[in-house]
Scaffold this active site. Structure first.
Site, PDB file in Angstrom:
ATOM      1  N   LEU A 125       0.847  -1.193   0.000  1.00  0.00           N
ATOM      2  CA  LEU A 125       0.000   0.000   0.000  1.00  0.00           C
ATOM      3  C   LEU A 125       0.890   1.255   0.000  1.00  0.00           C
ATOM      4  O   LEU A 125       0.736   2.147  -0.817  1.00  0.00           O
ATOM      5  CB  LEU A 125      -0.930  -0.007   1.221  1.00  0.00           C
ATOM      6  CG  LEU A 125      -1.893   1.176   1.363  1.00  0.00           C
ATOM      7  CD1 LEU A 125      -2.838   1.270   0.176  1.00  0.00           C
ATOM      8  CD2 LEU A 125      -2.708   1.069   2.655  1.00  0.00           C
ATOM      9  N   GLY A 129       5.539   8.836  -1.224  1.00  0.00           N
ATOM     10  CA  GLY A 129       4.754  10.034  -0.912  1.00  0.00           C
ATOM     11  C   GLY A 129       3.410   9.728  -0.271  1.00  0.00           C
ATOM     12  O   GLY A 129       2.601  10.629  -0.061  1.00  0.00           O
ATOM     13  N   GLY A 131       2.006   7.571   2.895  1.00  0.00           N
ATOM     14  CA  GLY A 131       2.103   6.703   4.076  1.00  0.00           C
ATOM     15  C   GLY A 131       0.778   6.724   4.800  1.00  0.00           C
ATOM     16  O   GLY A 131      -0.165   6.002   4.431  1.00  0.00           O
ATOM     17  N   SER A 132       0.665   7.599   5.812  1.00  0.00           N
ATOM     18  CA  SER A 132      -0.611   7.723   6.532  1.00  0.00           C
ATOM     19  C   SER A 132      -1.730   8.132   5.572  1.00  0.00           C
ATOM     20  O   SER A 132      -2.865   7.677   5.686  1.00  0.00           O
ATOM     21  CB  SER A 132      -0.493   8.773   7.639  1.00  0.00           C
ATOM     22  OG  SER A 132       0.517   8.401   8.551  1.00  0.00           O
ATOM     23  N   THR A 158       6.981  -5.305   3.862  1.00  0.00           N
ATOM     24  CA  THR A 158       7.416  -6.479   4.633  1.00  0.00           C
ATOM     25  C   THR A 158       7.339  -7.722   3.752  1.00  0.00           C
ATOM     26  O   THR A 158       6.328  -7.912   3.056  1.00  0.00           O
ATOM     27  CB  THR A 158       6.508  -6.656   5.877  1.00  0.00           C
ATOM     28  OG1 THR A 158       6.594  -5.469   6.656  1.00  0.00           O
ATOM     29  CG2 THR A 158       6.934  -7.856   6.714  1.00  0.00           C
ATOM     30  N   ASP A 241      -7.558  -3.565   9.123  1.00  0.00           N
ATOM     31  CA  ASP A 241      -8.226  -3.783  10.421  1.00  0.00           C
ATOM     32  C   ASP A 241      -7.792  -5.134  10.999  1.00  0.00           C
ATOM     33  O   ASP A 241      -7.444  -5.243  12.175  1.00  0.00           O
ATOM     34  CB  ASP A 241      -9.751  -3.749  10.276  1.00  0.00           C
ATOM     35  CG  ASP A 241     -10.258  -2.356   9.933  1.00  0.00           C
ATOM     36  OD1 ASP A 241      -9.552  -1.375  10.255  1.00  0.00           O
ATOM     37  OD2 ASP A 241     -11.349  -2.257   9.337  1.00  0.00           O
ATOM     38  N   ARG A 269      19.350 -11.128  40.372  1.00  0.00           N
ATOM     39  CA  ARG A 269      20.296 -10.030  40.559  1.00  0.00           C
ATOM     40  C   ARG A 269      20.268  -9.515  41.998  1.00  0.00           C
ATOM     41  O   ARG A 269      19.208  -9.135  42.517  1.00  0.00           O
ATOM     42  CB  ARG A 269      19.929  -8.888  39.614  1.00  0.00           C
ATOM     43  CG  ARG A 269      20.808  -7.658  39.723  1.00  0.00           C
ATOM     44  CD  ARG A 269      22.206  -7.934  39.245  1.00  0.00           C
ATOM     45  NE  ARG A 269      23.020  -6.733  39.237  1.00  0.00           N
ATOM     46  CZ  ARG A 269      24.329  -6.732  39.037  1.00  0.00           C
ATOM     47  NH1 ARG A 269      24.970  -7.890  38.856  1.00  0.00           N
ATOM     48  NH2 ARG A 269      24.997  -5.607  39.040  1.00  0.00           N
ATOM     49  N   LEU A 339      17.243  -4.352  33.984  1.00  0.00           N
ATOM     50  CA  LEU A 339      18.513  -5.063  33.814  1.00  0.00           C
ATOM     51  C   LEU A 339      19.726  -4.139  33.960  1.00  0.00           C
ATOM     52  O   LEU A 339      20.866  -4.600  33.903  1.00  0.00           O
ATOM     53  CB  LEU A 339      18.566  -5.757  32.439  1.00  0.00           C
ATOM     54  CG  LEU A 339      18.098  -7.217  32.404  1.00  0.00           C
ATOM     55  CD1 LEU A 339      16.604  -7.318  32.676  1.00  0.00           C
ATOM     56  CD2 LEU A 339      18.399  -7.861  31.055  1.00  0.00           C
ATOM     57  N   GLU A 364       1.277  -0.461   9.843  1.00  0.00           N
ATOM     58  CA  GLU A 364      -0.165  -0.752   9.707  1.00  0.00           C
ATOM     59  C   GLU A 364      -1.006   0.372  10.306  1.00  0.00           C
ATOM     60  O   GLU A 364      -2.045   0.142  10.927  1.00  0.00           O
ATOM     61  CB  GLU A 364      -0.489  -2.134  10.277  1.00  0.00           C
ATOM     62  CG  GLU A 364       0.343  -3.198   9.558  1.00  0.00           C
ATOM     63  CD  GLU A 364      -0.217  -4.588   9.551  1.00  0.00           C
ATOM     64  OE1 GLU A 364      -1.433  -4.733   9.759  1.00  0.00           O
ATOM     65  OE2 GLU A 364       0.570  -5.506   9.324  1.00  0.00           O
TER      66      GLU A 364
HETATM   67  C1  LIG Z   1       9.614  -2.012   8.941  1.00  0.00           C
HETATM   68  C2  LIG Z   1       8.425  -1.526   8.199  1.00  0.00           C
HETATM   69  C3  LIG Z   1       7.570  -2.422   7.587  1.00  0.00           C
HETATM   70  C4  LIG Z   1       6.461  -1.974   6.846  1.00  0.00           C
HETATM   71  N1  LIG Z   1       5.678  -2.875   6.181  1.00  0.00           N
HETATM   72  C5  LIG Z   1       4.727  -2.406   5.308  1.00  0.00           C
HETATM   73  C6  LIG Z   1       4.026  -3.312   4.437  1.00  0.00           C
HETATM   74  O1  LIG Z   1       4.238  -4.527   4.476  1.00  0.00           O
HETATM   75  N2  LIG Z   1       3.136  -2.779   3.543  1.00  0.00           N
HETATM   76  C7  LIG Z   1       2.884  -1.443   3.458  1.00  0.00           C
HETATM   77  O2  LIG Z   1       2.071  -1.044   2.624  1.00  0.00           O
HETATM   78  N3  LIG Z   1       3.519  -0.567   4.294  1.00  0.00           N
HETATM   79  C8  LIG Z   1       4.438  -1.019   5.193  1.00  0.00           C
HETATM   80  N4  LIG Z   1       5.117  -0.127   6.002  1.00  0.00           N
HETATM   81  C9  LIG Z   1       4.791   1.288   5.946  1.00  0.00           C
HETATM   82  C10 LIG Z   1       4.114   1.803   7.196  1.00  0.00           C
HETATM   83  O3  LIG Z   1       2.812   1.303   7.304  1.00  0.00           O
HETATM   84  C11 LIG Z   1       4.191   3.346   7.159  1.00  0.00           C
HETATM   85  O4  LIG Z   1       5.545   3.692   7.375  1.00  0.00           O
HETATM   86  C12 LIG Z   1       3.283   4.004   8.172  1.00  0.00           C
HETATM   87  O5  LIG Z   1       1.935   3.811   7.834  1.00  0.00           O
HETATM   88  C13 LIG Z   1       3.558   5.500   8.324  1.00  0.00           C
HETATM   89  O6  LIG Z   1       3.664   6.119   7.088  1.00  0.00           O
HETATM   90  P1  LIG Z   1       4.934   7.092   6.831  1.00  0.00           P
HETATM   91  O7  LIG Z   1       6.136   6.320   7.191  1.00  0.00           O
HETATM   92  O8  LIG Z   1       4.838   7.630   5.452  1.00  0.00           O
HETATM   93  O9  LIG Z   1       4.766   8.248   7.883  1.00  0.00           O
HETATM   94  P2  LIG Z   1       3.872   9.627   7.672  1.00  0.00           P
HETATM   95  O10 LIG Z   1       2.501   9.293   7.214  1.00  0.00           O
HETATM   96  O11 LIG Z   1       4.675  10.583   6.866  1.00  0.00           O
HETATM   97  O12 LIG Z   1       3.799  10.120   9.162  1.00  0.00           O
HETATM   98  C14 LIG Z   1       4.813  10.922   9.802  1.00  0.00           C
HETATM   99  C15 LIG Z   1       4.295  11.323  11.169  1.00  0.00           C
HETATM  100  O13 LIG Z   1       3.126  12.160  11.028  1.00  0.00           O
HETATM  101  C16 LIG Z   1       2.029  11.605  11.743  1.00  0.00           C
HETATM  102  N5  LIG Z   1       0.770  11.840  11.027  1.00  0.00           N
HETATM  103  C17 LIG Z   1       0.541  11.717   9.688  1.00  0.00           C
HETATM  104  N6  LIG Z   1      -0.747  11.975   9.399  1.00  0.00           N
HETATM  105  C18 LIG Z   1      -1.348  12.254  10.579  1.00  0.00           C
HETATM  106  C19 LIG Z   1      -2.685  12.607  10.947  1.00  0.00           C
HETATM  107  N7  LIG Z   1      -3.672  12.723  10.049  1.00  0.00           N
HETATM  108  N8  LIG Z   1      -2.938  12.838  12.253  1.00  0.00           N
HETATM  109  C20 LIG Z   1      -1.953  12.715  13.189  1.00  0.00           C
HETATM  110  N9  LIG Z   1      -0.672  12.391  12.903  1.00  0.00           N
HETATM  111  C21 LIG Z   1      -0.379  12.162  11.613  1.00  0.00           C
HETATM  112  C22 LIG Z   1       2.351  10.121  11.843  1.00  0.00           C
HETATM  113  O14 LIG Z   1       1.647   9.492  12.899  1.00  0.00           O
HETATM  114  C23 LIG Z   1       3.848  10.147  12.040  1.00  0.00           C
HETATM  115  O15 LIG Z   1       4.141  10.386  13.367  1.00  0.00           O
HETATM  116  C24 LIG Z   1       6.200  -0.575   6.768  1.00  0.00           C
HETATM  117  C25 LIG Z   1       7.051   0.335   7.425  1.00  0.00           C
HETATM  118  C26 LIG Z   1       8.152  -0.115   8.096  1.00  0.00           C
HETATM  119  C27 LIG Z   1       9.070   0.881   8.740  1.00  0.00           C
END
Ligand SMILES: Cc1cc2nc3c(=O)[nH]c(=O)nc-3n(C[C@H](O)[C@H](O)[C@H](O)COP(=O)(O)OP(=O)(O)OC[C@H]3O[C@@H](n4cnc5c(N)ncnc54)[C@H](O)[C@@H]3O)c2cc1C
Length: 382
Positions: A125, A129, A131-132, A158, A241, A269, A339, A364
């Site tokens: 997903l 550019g 993420g959230s 992953t 979910d 300990r 520890l 997730e």
């Molecule tokens: C080890 C690892 C494994 C992963 N595995 C997968 C996978 O298998 N498949 C997949 O699709 N993705 C995967 N991901 C991606 C992961 O789900 C995203 O990194 C995560 O959802 C956050 O997106 P971002 O990193 O772009 O952070 P951003 O969305 O840029 O967020 C940055 C910060 O802003 C905050 N923020 C953003 N929007 C809001 C809002 N509306 N309200 C409040 N706070 C907000 C966030 O909480 C965070 O603190 C993986 C990530 C990692 C590191």
């Protein structure tokens, strides 16, 4: 209401606990150090049906319920959080959507090889550019006769470096916002134009690969579309979910390991001529861990119960994932503290638990997004 597992659920928990203690725990530190994909362990987990626990047996799965999935995930993650997340992604993020949205033919073709554990699945997903704000994804899929042509890159996936199969989201209508997103399922090894990009170097869950998926004029067959065109965003979110129940369980496993190891260490300990367990400062930390982990386990089992009984579980899963990962992170910080200097040293697994715990608050859906999901449900009257 009854706080009692069925015989089958109890059996799954015991089987997972025994397997994890005998086969995973002894090699967990080595897997962490070498970043090695746990191929042999996964083969054995496939035999135990742990890679498609809730998938019906006719599609190669275990035919068990989601409560059993939670119990097994806790035990496996207690031994190794990397193996835990590989298992969770395979079950919740790959098998679930193919089972929920696939046709009979698609299930035979795309679900059976992965639910049986013969091949691994992944879920794409996230993009650089998006993420959230996942609806901002830019990968496109365009019809070309009997094929789909896919272009784009998925980030942080992953199992992305080892998976043969993938469920992913792409825009089939660039001008329709989230309603232009569709879900696809692919055999990556048979997809011309697909390649694995960067494999990330990271803080924790080091035996679980996190990779880029690169689609360059990648050609998929017509049957790659999962469900209806334009329904992908809804499908991908409802898949998450269930995924969050898996991550809550992964966090709980890490938290249980922290408590067990902190308690054992504190009993041994001695400082000032007596075991540190006689100090109230240490006792209170252990008591808080036990209390919070039990509360998180109840939230997680409730979410799984709702999924099993076809009750709403979006809010419940978000609560479970958020709370379980927050209390586990707290427990891991305090576990290191109990520890003392030894908590900071790689000879003990505590520092690994601290590194592994952190990701559960991020993937997730970050825990900020979990609070948004919970609040949205409250505002809707749920
Ligand atoms: C080890 C690892 C494994 C992963 N595995 C997968 C996978 O298998 N498949 C997949 O699709 N993705 C995967 N991901 C991606 C992961 O789900 C995203 O990194 C995560 O959802 C956050 O997106 P971002 O990193 O772009 O952070 P951003 O969305 O840029 O967020 C940055 C910060 O802003 C905050 N923020 C953003 N929007 C809001 C809002 N509306 N309200 C409040 N706070 C907000 C966030 O909480 C965070 O603190 C993986 C990530 C990692 C590191």
């Amino acid at each position: 209401m009854e706080f009692k597992l069925t015989e089958e659920q109890q059996m799954v928990r015991e089987m997972a606990a025994r397997f994890a203690a005998e086969q995973i725990k002894p090699v967990a530190a080595d897997l962490d150090r070498t970043h090695k994909h746990p191929t042999e362990i996964l083969k054995q987990m496939a035999e135990l049906k742990f890679l498609g626990i809730a998938v019906p047996e006719e599609y190669g799965g275990g035919g068990m319920d989601y409560v059993s999935y939670v119990l097994a995930m806790i035990e496996i993650s207690k031994a190794c959080a990397s193996v835990g997340v590989i298992m969770s992604v395979n079950n919740s993020l790959y098998c679930y959507p193919v089972m929920a949205y696939g046709t009979e033919e698609q299930k035979k073709k795309y679900l059976t090889p992965v639910a049986s554990g013969e091949h691994l699945g992944c879920y794409g997903l996230t993009e650089a550019g998006a993420g959230s704000d996942a609806a901002g994804l830019r990968t496109t899929a365009v019809r070309d006769g009997d094929s789909w042509i896919v272009n784009g890159e998925k980030k942080f996936i992953t199992n992305g470096n080892v998976a043969d199969y993938c469920v992913f989201a792409a825009k089939t209508d660039k001008d329709a916002g989230y309603k232009g997103i569709s879900t696809f399922v692919a055999n990556l090894k048979e997809t011309p134009g697909f390649s694995v990009g960067v494999v990330e170097d990271k803080l924790g869950i080091l035996a679980s690969g996190t990779a880029e998926l690169v689609f360059q004029d990648a050609r998929l067959p017509a049957d790659a579309l999962l469900g209806k065109e334009g329904e992908g965003f809804k499908q991908m979110l409802s898949t998450l979910d269930g995924g969050r129940i898996g991550i809550a369980s992964q966090a709980l496993g890490i938290g249980r390991a922290v408590l067990e190891e902190a308690l054992a260490y504190a009993k041994e300990r001695e400082q000032f001529g007596r075991p540190i367990t006689t100090l109230q400062a240490i006792q209170f930390k252990l008591a808080d861990m036990a209390m919070e982990l039990d509360a998180a386990e109840l939230l997680t089992l409730r979410a799984a119960y709702n999924e099993d009984h076809h009750l709403p579980y979006e809010k419940e899963a978000a609560m479970a994932k958020c709370f379980a990962s927050d209390v586990t992170m707290r427990a891991a910080v305090e576990g290191v503290q109990i520890l003392g200097g030894y908590g900071y040293i790689k000879e003990y697994p505590m520092e690994r638990h601290l590194r592994d715990a952190k990701i559960c608050q991020i993937y997730e859906g970050t825990n900020e997004i979990m609070r948004v999901v919970i609040a949205n449900n409250l505002l809707k009257g749920r």
